[in-house]
Design a protein around this motif. Structure first.
Motif, PDB file in Angstrom:
ATOM      1  N   UNK A   1       0.811  -1.216   0.000  1.00 46.41           N
ATOM      2  CA  UNK A   1       0.000   0.000   0.000  1.00 46.41           C
ATOM      3  C   UNK A   1       0.842   1.263   0.000  1.00 46.41           C
ATOM      4  N   UNK A   2       2.145   1.124   0.001  1.00 43.67           N
ATOM      5  CA  UNK A   2       3.030   2.281   0.035  1.00 43.67           C
ATOM      6  C   UNK A   2       3.823   2.379  -1.257  1.00 43.67           C
ATOM      7  N   UNK A   3       4.062   3.591  -1.702  1.00 40.31           N
ATOM      8  CA  UNK A   3       4.894   3.806  -2.875  1.00 40.31           C
ATOM      9  C   UNK A   3       6.360   3.607  -2.514  1.00 40.31           C
ATOM     10  N   UNK A   4       7.196   3.563  -3.551  1.00 40.55           N
ATOM     11  CA  UNK A   4       8.626   3.388  -3.319  1.00 40.55           C
ATOM     12  C   UNK A   4       9.177   4.533  -2.477  1.00 40.55           C
ATOM     13  N   UNK A   5       8.739   5.749  -2.786  1.00 42.26           N
ATOM     14  CA  UNK A   5       9.201   6.902  -2.022  1.00 42.26           C
ATOM     15  C   UNK A   5       8.819   6.823  -0.555  1.00 42.26           C
ATOM     16  N   UNK A   6       7.599   6.365  -0.273  1.00 41.78           N
ATOM     17  CA  UNK A   6       7.158   6.233   1.121  1.00 41.78           C
ATOM     18  C   UNK A   6       7.904   5.113   1.842  1.00 41.78           C
ATOM     19  N   UNK A   7       8.180   4.020   1.135  1.00 39.05           N
ATOM     20  CA  UNK A   7       8.897   2.893   1.732  1.00 39.05           C
ATOM     21  C   UNK A   7      10.300   3.311   2.155  1.00 39.05           C
TER      22      UNK A   7
ATOM     23  N   UNK B   1       9.601   6.619  -8.310  1.00 39.44           N
ATOM     24  CA  UNK B   1       9.339   7.151  -6.972  1.00 39.44           C
ATOM     25  C   UNK B   1       7.898   6.930  -6.504  1.00 39.44           C
ATOM     26  N   UNK B   2       6.951   7.099  -7.380  1.00 39.72           N
ATOM     27  CA  UNK B   2       5.534   7.042  -7.002  1.00 39.72           C
ATOM     28  C   UNK B   2       4.856   5.739  -7.425  1.00 39.72           C
ATOM     29  N   UNK B   3       5.627   4.731  -7.758  1.00 39.72           N
ATOM     30  CA  UNK B   3       5.068   3.439  -8.122  1.00 39.72           C
ATOM     31  C   UNK B   3       4.948   2.532  -6.890  1.00 39.72           C
ATOM     32  N   UNK B   4       4.096   1.510  -7.038  1.00 39.53           N
ATOM     33  CA  UNK B   4       3.866   0.563  -5.960  1.00 39.53           C
ATOM     34  C   UNK B   4       4.665  -0.728  -6.205  1.00 39.53           C
TER      35      UNK B   4
END
Length: 537
Positions: free
Chosen positions: A318-324, A360-363
């Motif tokens: 549920x998190x994008x690469x940037x969030x991870x 960056x914004x991919x899952x």
């Protein structure tokens, strides 16, 4: 259905009766004391009375022998006297039964002839007493069978040794000094100063983070032509705070240095003391991770990171690469939430790990296995760790992707001066990426050496078998495959002595009973084996 169930129930009752009478009967199964129960008398009354007498003596014998064993023999290390002690106890109980029968049941006493039947009861009575000890039954009134007195003694000895080792790890040779109070005061003083230093370092990190934010805002403001006078004043104040903190940190470092000089002076007084030297080598200034509190281990998590085995389940879908990648940066205070600088830092980290910035914004589900593992690597390296645990980091990937990830890890190690703990079953990967290898079997380290030394000269039979199992493409290499016989023992209930002895071709009697010591067979080459290959037995 009902008649069947009733039939089965009757069959179960019959089976239970037969098993209790025959297969699980103490007398029959142990072949002890059959005479009092089978050959005493042809009269039911007489035989029943003798049976009750024997049962009564068994109960008393279980109680008294258990108490003597746990409270007298074992604490005094006199367990080799258990049989003679039990016989004496039983003899006394037999005399008691004799007097009881003579007074309470004179008819039975006269019918039995007394001596012969009472002597034969010793077979069953001694048998139950010995069996109670062998099976570790507890016949004491407290009923705490699980907590045997000998287990308590063993635990007490272990706790004492652990406490001594803990003290030696902290203060070294001062453990054996008669008056340890002067050294104790210095160690406590060092702890107090170090705690204050840690607090100042935390405060400095917070001020530095505020300063970085201000500098970023000043830069953005100047680019847009805004008035940044207020930000400049804030910058000046923050730099002054940093200078004060740095000055205090330097003072605290000097204080720690002075305390350590005093400790070194005290250690010099015991330079010729053998006992002091024996405990001094145990002094360890490292950190015991198992004993750290929550806040302490949290501070270390920044320096200690983990790359998980499975790239498919280790990433939050549920998190994008940037969030991870950014989650750890926020948790460890690298940036404040919604900081514009964090995105630039994340993109740079992704590029270092071989990921394009537009990811960056991919899952996670939008990536291949190799790309997911790169995301896991970027997540771990984003917080600038010093030590990274790679838990089967390439086992879930195909061979071509494995080589890419391994090369990436090797490049990052050189760039960031990282230390890896690489856990794997792939010996080819181990040889390529490792400087030093430790071989484990059933939870125990059996051999430790430099990579080339271990591959050239394995000393443990298990290591030798692992090396022989490595596939090779060299047709001219005539290498015999050594297949280990036997099953792997249960880790829950491992065998005594050397854990590998059940599968070892070099096993002898000592391997079955004694745990092998950790020995240095060559400089930097350690092995735990009674019969190391190519070494002295």
């Amino acid at each position: 259905m009902t008649p069947v169930m009733q039939t089965n129930s009757c069959g179960n009752v019959l089976l239970f009766f037969v098993s209790c009478v025959l297969s699980h009967n103490f007398i029959f199964s142990r072949f002890l004391g059959c005479c009092p129960f089978l050959g005493v008398s042809n009269k039911v009354e007489t035989a029943a009375g003798m049976g009750l007498a024997v049962t009564f003596v068994m109960g008393l014998a279980s109680l008294f022998t258990s108490a003597v064993y746990q409270y007298v023999l074992y604490p005094l290390q006199l367990t080799y006297l258990d049989t003679i002690s039990f016989i004496l106890i039983i003899a006394g109980l037999v005399q008691f039964v004799e007097m009881f029968l003579q007074k309470a049941v004179p008819t039975l006493y006269q019918a039995l002839g007394v001596y012969l039947p009472l002597i034969t009861t010793n077979c069953a009575v001694l048998g139950v007493a010995i069996t109670n000890v062998q099976k570790e039954y507890d016949a004491l009134p407290d009923g705490e069978a699980k907590y045997k007195k000998h287990n308590e003694l063993d635990k007490a000895v272990k706790d004492e040794n652990d406490a001594l080792l803990d003290m030696a790890n902290l203060i070294g040779g001062f453990v054996c000094v008669k008056d340890v109070h002067p050294a104790q005061k210095l160690f406590l003083e060092e702890y107090r100063i170090s705690s204050a230093r840690v607090k100042e370092m935390n405060r400095r990190a917070a001020v530095q983070l505020d300063l970085d934010d201000v500098l970023f805002d000043i830069k953005k403001g100047e680019e847009k032509g805004k008035n940044v006078g207020g930000l400049k004043n804030k910058e000046t104040k923050l730099r002054a705070d940093l200078a004060k903190i740095d000055e205090k940190l330097a003072d605290l470092a000097c204080q720690i240095g002075d305390v350590r000089k005093q400790l070194d002076t005290m250690r010099a007084q015991y330079a010729g003391d053998a006992d002091f030297a024996r405990y001094e080598v145990l002094r360890d200034e490292g950190i015991d991770l198992a004993r750290l509190e929550y806040n302490e281990i949290r501070r270390l998590r920044r320096d200690l990171q983990l790359i998980f085995q499975d790239p498919y389940s280790s990433l939050n879908p549920r998190m994008t690469v940037g969030n991870i990648i950014g989650e750890g940066l926020l948790a460890h205070g690298f940036f404040k939430k919604n900081d514009e600088r964090m995105q630039e830092y994340i993109i740079k980290t992704m590029e270092d790990a071989g990921l394009a910035s537009y990811f960056l914004h991919r899952f996670p589900h939008q990536f291949s296995g190799g790309q997911r593992q790169r995301i896991g690597i970027a997540r771990s390296l984003a917080v600038q760790p010093k030590f990274v645990v790679c838990d089967e980091a390439v086992s879930a990937l195909d061979v071509s992707i494995q080589s890419q990830i391994i090369n990436l890890l090797a490049d990052l190690k050189e760039q960031s001066n990282l230390t890896y703990l690489f856990i794997t079953h792939d010996l080819s990967v181990v040889k390529y990426i490792s400087d030093r290898i430790g071989v484990m079997y059933l939870g125990n380290m059996v051999e430790l050496a430099n990579t080339q030394e271990l591959f050239d000269h394995p000393l443990h039979p298990y290591t030798e078998a692992l090396m022989a199992a490595i596939p090779t493409t060299d047709v001219e290499e005539h290498r015999e495959l050594r297949i280990l016989e036997g099953d792997i023992p249960s880790p829950v209930n491992p065998p005594q002595g050397c854990k590998f002895h059940t599968r070892c071709a070099h096993c002898t009697e000592i391997c079955k009973h004694a745990v092998p010591e950790w020995k240095e067979m060559a400089p930097g080459h350690f092995v735990a084996c009674h019969h190391p290959l190519g070494g002295e037995e």
